[in-house]
Scaffold this active site. Sequence first.
Site, mmCIF file in Angstrom:
data_model
loop_
_atom_site.group_PDB
_atom_site.id
_atom_site.type_symbol
_atom_site.label_atom_id
_atom_site.label_comp_id
_atom_site.label_asym_id
_atom_site.label_seq_id
_atom_site.Cartn_x
_atom_site.Cartn_y
_atom_site.Cartn_z
ATOM 1 N N TRP A 19 0.639 -0.896 0.260
ATOM 2 C CA TRP A 19 -0.102 0.087 0.240
ATOM 3 C C TRP A 19 0.728 1.228 -0.432
ATOM 4 O O TRP A 19 0.478 2.145 0.495
ATOM 5 C CB TRP A 19 -0.874 0.250 1.598
ATOM 6 C CG TRP A 19 0.150 0.052 2.765
ATOM 7 C CD1 TRP A 19 0.612 -0.389 2.348
ATOM 8 C CD2 TRP A 19 -1.176 0.871 3.616
ATOM 9 N NE1 TRP A 19 1.620 0.429 4.060
ATOM 10 C CE2 TRP A 19 0.624 0.862 4.609
ATOM 11 C CE3 TRP A 19 -2.594 1.774 3.278
ATOM 12 C CZ2 TRP A 19 -0.363 1.491 5.421
ATOM 13 C CZ3 TRP A 19 -1.977 2.309 5.341
ATOM 14 C CH2 TRP A 19 -1.182 2.150 6.134
ATOM 15 N N ASP A 20 2.274 1.489 -0.168
ATOM 16 C CA ASP A 20 3.417 2.074 -0.055
ATOM 17 C C ASP A 20 2.490 3.485 -0.572
ATOM 18 O O ASP A 20 3.227 4.505 -1.113
ATOM 19 C CB ASP A 20 4.814 1.977 -0.235
ATOM 20 C CG ASP A 20 4.910 1.315 1.151
ATOM 21 O OD1 ASP A 20 4.331 -0.145 1.347
ATOM 22 O OD2 ASP A 20 5.503 1.075 1.742
ATOM 23 N N GLU A 51 -0.827 -3.794 12.307
ATOM 24 C CA GLU A 51 -0.568 -5.453 11.927
ATOM 25 C C GLU A 51 0.204 -6.040 12.754
ATOM 26 O O GLU A 51 -0.162 -8.141 12.664
ATOM 27 C CB GLU A 51 0.732 -5.070 10.827
ATOM 28 C CG GLU A 51 1.015 -4.280 9.941
ATOM 29 C CD GLU A 51 1.765 -4.281 8.550
ATOM 30 O OE1 GLU A 51 3.282 -4.450 9.284
ATOM 31 O OE2 GLU A 51 1.614 -4.255 7.878
ATOM 32 N N LYS A 99 1.889 -1.575 16.356
ATOM 33 C CA LYS A 99 3.604 -1.489 15.414
ATOM 34 C C LYS A 99 3.538 0.558 15.047
ATOM 35 O O LYS A 99 4.732 0.420 14.878
ATOM 36 C CB LYS A 99 3.449 -2.729 14.372
ATOM 37 C CG LYS A 99 4.875 -2.210 13.564
ATOM 38 C CD LYS A 99 4.599 -3.477 12.121
ATOM 39 C CE LYS A 99 5.659 -3.540 11.142
ATOM 40 N NZ LYS A 99 5.335 -4.311 10.557
ATOM 41 N N GLN A 100 2.574 0.196 13.951
ATOM 42 C CA GLN A 100 2.670 1.737 13.745
ATOM 43 C C GLN A 100 1.291 2.123 14.377
ATOM 44 O O GLN A 100 0.206 1.520 14.776
ATOM 45 C CB GLN A 100 2.974 1.764 12.795
ATOM 46 C CG GLN A 100 1.785 0.293 11.698
ATOM 47 C CD GLN A 100 2.061 -0.016 9.902
ATOM 48 O OE1 GLN A 100 2.626 1.032 9.301
ATOM 49 N NE2 GLN A 100 2.786 -1.024 9.430
#
Length: 801
Positions: free
Chosen positions: A355-356, A494, A614-615
């Site tokens: 998805w970057d 994630e 995680k983010q």
Amino acid sequence: MTRPWTWSYEGYDAGAERLRESLCVLGNGYFATRGAASEVLGGPAHYPGTYAAGCYNRLTSTVDGHTVENEDMVNLPNWLPLRYRICPAGSAPGPWLSPDHPFLTEHRQTLDLRHGTLTRWSAYEDDAGRRLCVEQCRLVHMGEPHLAALRTCFTADGWSGAVEVESGIDGAVRNAGIARYRDLADQHLTGWETGDERPDTVWLSCRTLDSDIRIALAARTRASAGRDGMPRPRLSALRAFHSLVLPVIAGTPAVVEKTVSLYTSRDPAIDSPLHAAVDAVALAPHFRQLRASHRRAWDALWRQARLEVPGEAGAILRLHLFHLLQTLSPHTAELDVGVPARGLHGEAYRGHVFWDELFVLPFLNLHLPQVSRALLDYRYRRLPAACHAAREAGRGGAMYPWQSAGDGREETQQFHLNPRSGHWLPDRSRLQHHVGSAIAYNVWQYGQASGDTEFLHTRGAEMLVQIARFWASAAEWDAALGRYRIRGVVGPDEYHDAYPGADAAGVDDNAYTNVTAAWVLWRARELCQALPEATRRQLDERLRLDPEEPERWDDIAHRLHVPYHRGVISQFSGYEELAELDWAGYRRRYGDIRRLDRILEAEGDTVNRYQASKQADVLMLGYLFSPAELASLFRLLRCPLDDGIWHATVDHYLHRTSHGSTLSALVHAWVLARVHRPDAWTYCEEALTGDVADVQGGTTAEGIHLGAMAGTLDFVQRGMTGLETRDQALWLDPAPLRELSKFGVRIRYRRHWDIDLRIRAEQVRIAVPASECPPVRVRLRDRSFALAPGTSRRLDLPEDP
């Protein structure tokens, strides 16, 4: 780091060499080559790698007793090899020299960002006191995408004699750049052939094992003088080399030029890759002319992607922009490729497309819209595969894969290795269906920035509709809640891929997934209503669109469930029931806890039990949508959101995130610039240095983080300016940080090229270049005006509301 347009390293450090190789990659959007030493073929300190955009191959491996397939971006034959040794008169040749040899006395390398060249300078002194200085300049041509060149200059200091040189192409390469992949099959090439053409050219051809892509490289080697005349070819099954002896006179430079071409069977307008490669080097000019035309191509590119930020931050941003342009250049617009998450810089993530692009296209839209469209065309061509995946899963519409590569099938691994414990674990990240919303978001943003209604009303509309259909089919009505729910997904975080102790994978009602799904459903319905009648009829016929479908989308968009707990938006339903983690204790025990999931698994625990991310997950909503648009979305959903709720939500997750992704600091900086500006710089600084300081602990050596690099550029371009392109206007809401209070960007908006936007202290200046185009509509918070071409306007920034 020295001057603003160079990136330099002084001295040789074997332990840092692979990191430097990633940061010194040269490329042109068609192919790229790591900044590895030409003197060695590989080894613990060195990993030469050359990668062509979109060149993938599939292999089967056995992992933990399971047979799995992986498709990788292929490491192609290495064109760099050029080694040398001193040949004293009347004596046997000395050892082959390299930066690892003890004869090395000095070493430095400089990446010239403005002109796209890498220069390496080394000095060696042998046991007899003979000193040899070697300066080598390389380029991967930005104007001629199939060409690369290497110029090596030898200077004898205080002695005369000869230098023996070997130059050629090494086909004995594998995908062996990632330690944790080394139990997997890695031999992607087969069918090698070598040969020579004319006295100065050798060639090598091969093909990929499964995808059957034919690859050919040709290398021309010429010297300023040679004892035995022209170079002598040395051919083997896997290598094609030239050998020559070069006379050297004290203080007089002796030069070897190597020119290389690379073609594959994916290239148009050629009869064969081998013929094209041999012909290309035969016609290529000398190095000096190649470098001059290469510089002109870079000059033109820098003009299209201008970003002016002073100081150290500006130097890092220039490096980020350099690597973005090397991965996704105007040449990319001619290719069928997506956005490789780690660039063309290494083998991490196997060169896959995630998805970057969500962090990349918003920057490209305003500089190289033709590249953005090509990247969206990559997704459109794989729409049938996404529709097939949805049907196989019992859904409607298009279910795009979390990881994509060649043909658009799901490429996410079934297992991943925890290097801390050595355990192979199930990989459930394929449940990140929010990738479809990211694609829809990029379609919409591209249309708004470029004004390309032809794309938006055809291919773009088709993707939006099919992604909306997927979300409509995934939404389940819960009568008790009076809301629709989306179950069994993984969010951007994630870490949470299941509920504690549950057999089923995924979590329910991930807030980011549900809110972005509502946005897709709303935009798809809006677009269908806005289409011209003839276009709408064609779309209806092509997709067999039922007239009632958009009404169902509207109903779901208004009633998707968004969970809350204690006055904040919950990451997913049941989040508040998870345990709190002893963050301070884990930091004392482990120091760096970015990969908290690996730490806990190695302890026999799971991060699924804790309120730990995680983010950025929920906070991604503040990255995608301006405060006004986010508030509008929550009104659409009939869910509460005011400054108090949002600020509390930001604070909650700020203290429960380990930042195990380079994207996390970027998103936090973006959000905090609006919520609590004094704290934003800390995260901005981490985002800026993520790759150059390798803050993720060794990951940059495996390939740069392209999304994070592009995201830092967009943080200046859109984040701090509050720039939006919507409703046929440029919207501005500046929020400059004290540390970045002076900067300028030049953008392309629709038919207007080179709109100049500058922030200085408490003022913003916008200038529109002269043209025959209509005025640009600008909205600065509560002010609105039209700016005619050839005029500019300077405005005081209003105080923060």
